[in-house]
Design a protein around this motif. Structure first.
Motif, PDB file in Angstrom:
ATOM      1  N   GLY A  96      -8.589 -28.090  54.425  1.00 34.43           N
ATOM      2  CA  GLY A  96      -7.877 -28.326  53.179  1.00 34.43           C
ATOM      3  C   GLY A  96      -8.370 -29.512  52.381  1.00 34.43           C
ATOM      4  O   GLY A  96      -7.856 -29.788  51.295  1.00 34.43           O
ATOM      5  N   GLN A 118     -15.767 -28.288  42.137  1.00 30.08           N
ATOM      6  CA  GLN A 118     -15.114 -28.573  43.410  1.00 30.08           C
ATOM      7  C   GLN A 118     -15.992 -28.119  44.568  1.00 30.08           C
ATOM      8  O   GLN A 118     -16.788 -27.181  44.440  1.00 30.08           O
ATOM      9  CB  GLN A 118     -13.753 -27.867  43.507  1.00 30.08           C
ATOM     10  N   LYS A 122      -9.933 -23.064  46.098  1.00 34.92           N
ATOM     11  CA  LYS A 122      -8.933 -22.284  46.837  1.00 34.92           C
ATOM     12  C   LYS A 122      -8.625 -20.977  46.122  1.00 34.92           C
ATOM     13  O   LYS A 122      -8.558 -20.925  44.895  1.00 34.92           O
ATOM     14  CB  LYS A 122      -7.662 -23.104  47.011  1.00 34.92           C
ATOM     15  N   SER A 129     -10.559 -20.162  51.172  1.00 30.45           N
ATOM     16  CA  SER A 129     -11.225 -20.883  50.106  1.00 30.45           C
ATOM     17  C   SER A 129     -12.563 -20.205  49.881  1.00 30.45           C
ATOM     18  O   SER A 129     -13.108 -19.561  50.780  1.00 30.45           O
ATOM     19  CB  SER A 129     -11.412 -22.359  50.458  1.00 30.45           C
ATOM     20  N   GLU A 157      -5.251 -18.316  38.629  1.00 37.06           N
ATOM     21  CA  GLU A 157      -4.170 -18.890  39.424  1.00 37.06           C
ATOM     22  C   GLU A 157      -3.018 -19.232  38.503  1.00 37.06           C
ATOM     23  O   GLU A 157      -3.213 -19.739  37.402  1.00 37.06           O
ATOM     24  CB  GLU A 157      -4.636 -20.142  40.176  1.00 37.06           C
ATOM     25  N   HIS A 161       3.142 -25.800  41.696  1.00 39.24           N
ATOM     26  CA  HIS A 161       3.135 -26.895  42.668  1.00 39.24           C
ATOM     27  C   HIS A 161       2.708 -28.226  42.049  1.00 39.24           C
ATOM     28  O   HIS A 161       2.914 -29.274  42.642  1.00 39.24           O
ATOM     29  CB  HIS A 161       2.251 -26.551  43.870  1.00 39.24           C
ATOM     30  N   TYR A 238      -9.291 -34.591  47.429  1.00 40.61           N
ATOM     31  CA  TYR A 238      -7.997 -33.918  47.449  1.00 40.61           C
ATOM     32  C   TYR A 238      -7.710 -33.290  48.807  1.00 40.61           C
ATOM     33  O   TYR A 238      -8.588 -33.171  49.673  1.00 40.61           O
ATOM     34  CB  TYR A 238      -7.927 -32.849  46.350  1.00 40.61           C
ATOM     35  N   GLU A 240      -5.300 -29.840  50.239  1.00 35.44           N
ATOM     36  CA  GLU A 240      -4.430 -28.718  49.893  1.00 35.44           C
ATOM     37  C   GLU A 240      -3.082 -28.797  50.616  1.00 35.44           C
ATOM     38  O   GLU A 240      -2.098 -28.240  50.146  1.00 35.44           O
ATOM     39  CB  GLU A 240      -5.119 -27.389  50.245  1.00 35.44           C
TER      40      GLU A 240
END
Length: 316
Positions: A96, A118, A122, A129, A157, A161, A238, A240
């Protein structure tokens, strides 16, 4: 007495022989200590767990506010162009965790957006991913009718969240090299009276091959849609999974350099740098401006040392 002395001597000889026979086995049973990883002196911060995500280093690009002869303002843009160099490869980490080179973050008609590359893009709602790629997102809606994407290797997407947003994503095997990413009105999209479509394209400058990432629709303000300034760029690490933590030393080293972005063909006039914008804890990052080459270098992860103080960047 002589018999007793002889018995004692015999016992001592047998004992010595027994010890000689068993000594090697006893030595071999002693466990060898496990070598401990040597920490970098004076860098204890690298070995402590810290919360992520984190904007490790960032810069806010600004354009001087003035009007041209037609009344247009140079701090209200229709197009952004970033040219940058990826100096070393960073593979997907798994678990993640990942890197996000957020090239541009601002607002169009008051609606926040961001776009960039990135290490591990995801796929929504599944534990998958797709590896390296680019993303482009906008907020204030969950309606995917406002998104256009490449069906062969792209997807959309819609989530809440991070606040209600939609986004387009596309797989793209970037690596070390020179690239150009462009955010601009999408002239191939349907012309709607109630909104404007903006798309993101990436060009590999070694081959001059351009790939469309996708497009998003934004509302109009006073009959137009403009990109507001300043524009924010950052190297983000980051996670996830909410609540994830990592030692800074375990963040892969990454070096990216960026030219000053162009807004409607005008190069950014100024900038302001900073570190750890979200948590204020991770210190292994450095951002500096090279006046000779007119390039901003961002380095983070591993044993990176912070050598440059944050603040206003003088581009002249």
């Amino acid at each position: 007495m002589k018999r007793f002395g002889l018995l004692c001597l015999t016992f001592l000889v047998l004992l010595a022989i027994s010890c000689a026979q068993t000594a090697p086995a006893s030595v071999s049973q002693i466990a060898t200590p496990t070598p401990q990883a040597t920490q970098i002196p004076g860098r204890a911060d690298l070995y402590q767990l810290h919360d992520v995500p984190e904007h490790l280093a960032y810069i806010r690009w600004g354009w001087i506010r003035w009007q041209n002869s037609e009344g247009g303002r140079f701090d209200e843009l229709e197009e952004l162009v970033f040219e940058f160099t990826i100096h070393n490869d960073v593979e997907p980490m798994g678990g993640g965790f990942g890197y996000y080179l957020m090239l541009g973050h601002s607002r169009i008609s008051g609606v926040p957006f961001y776009f960039g590359v990135q290490t591990d893009v995801k796929y929504p709602d599944v534990a998958l991913s797709y590896g390296k790629g680019l993303i482009f997102s906008r907020w204030h809606t969950r309606d995917l009718a406002y998104a256009r994407y490449a069906p062969e290797d792209g997807w959309t997407e819609s989530s809440g969240h991070e606040g209600d947003f939609i986004g387009v994503r596309r797989s793209y095997e970037w690596g070390p090299g020179d690239y150009r990413v462009r955010l601009a009105p999408d002239e191939s999209a349907p012309q709607d009276p109630d909104g404007a479509w903006f798309g993101v394209w990436i060009t590999d400058l070694s081959t001059n091959e351009t790939t469309w990432i996708g497009s998003l629709k934004f509302p109009l303000q006073d009959g137009k849609a403009i990109i507001e300034t300043p524009v924010y760029s950052t190297m983000e690490f980051y996670a996830e999974i909410p609540g994830s933590r990592i030692r800074p030393i375990d963040i892969p080293y990454w070096h990216v350099s960026m030219k000053r972005p162009a807004g409607d063909g005008v190069i950014a006039h100024g900038g302001r740098t900073g570190y750890s914008a979200l948590k204020g804890e991770i210190t292994n990052a450095d951002i500096r401006y090279d006046l000779t080459d007119d390039i901003v270098h961002i380095q983070a992860g591993g044993a990176t040392e912070r050598r440059t103080e944050p603040g206003i960047v003088d581009f002249w």
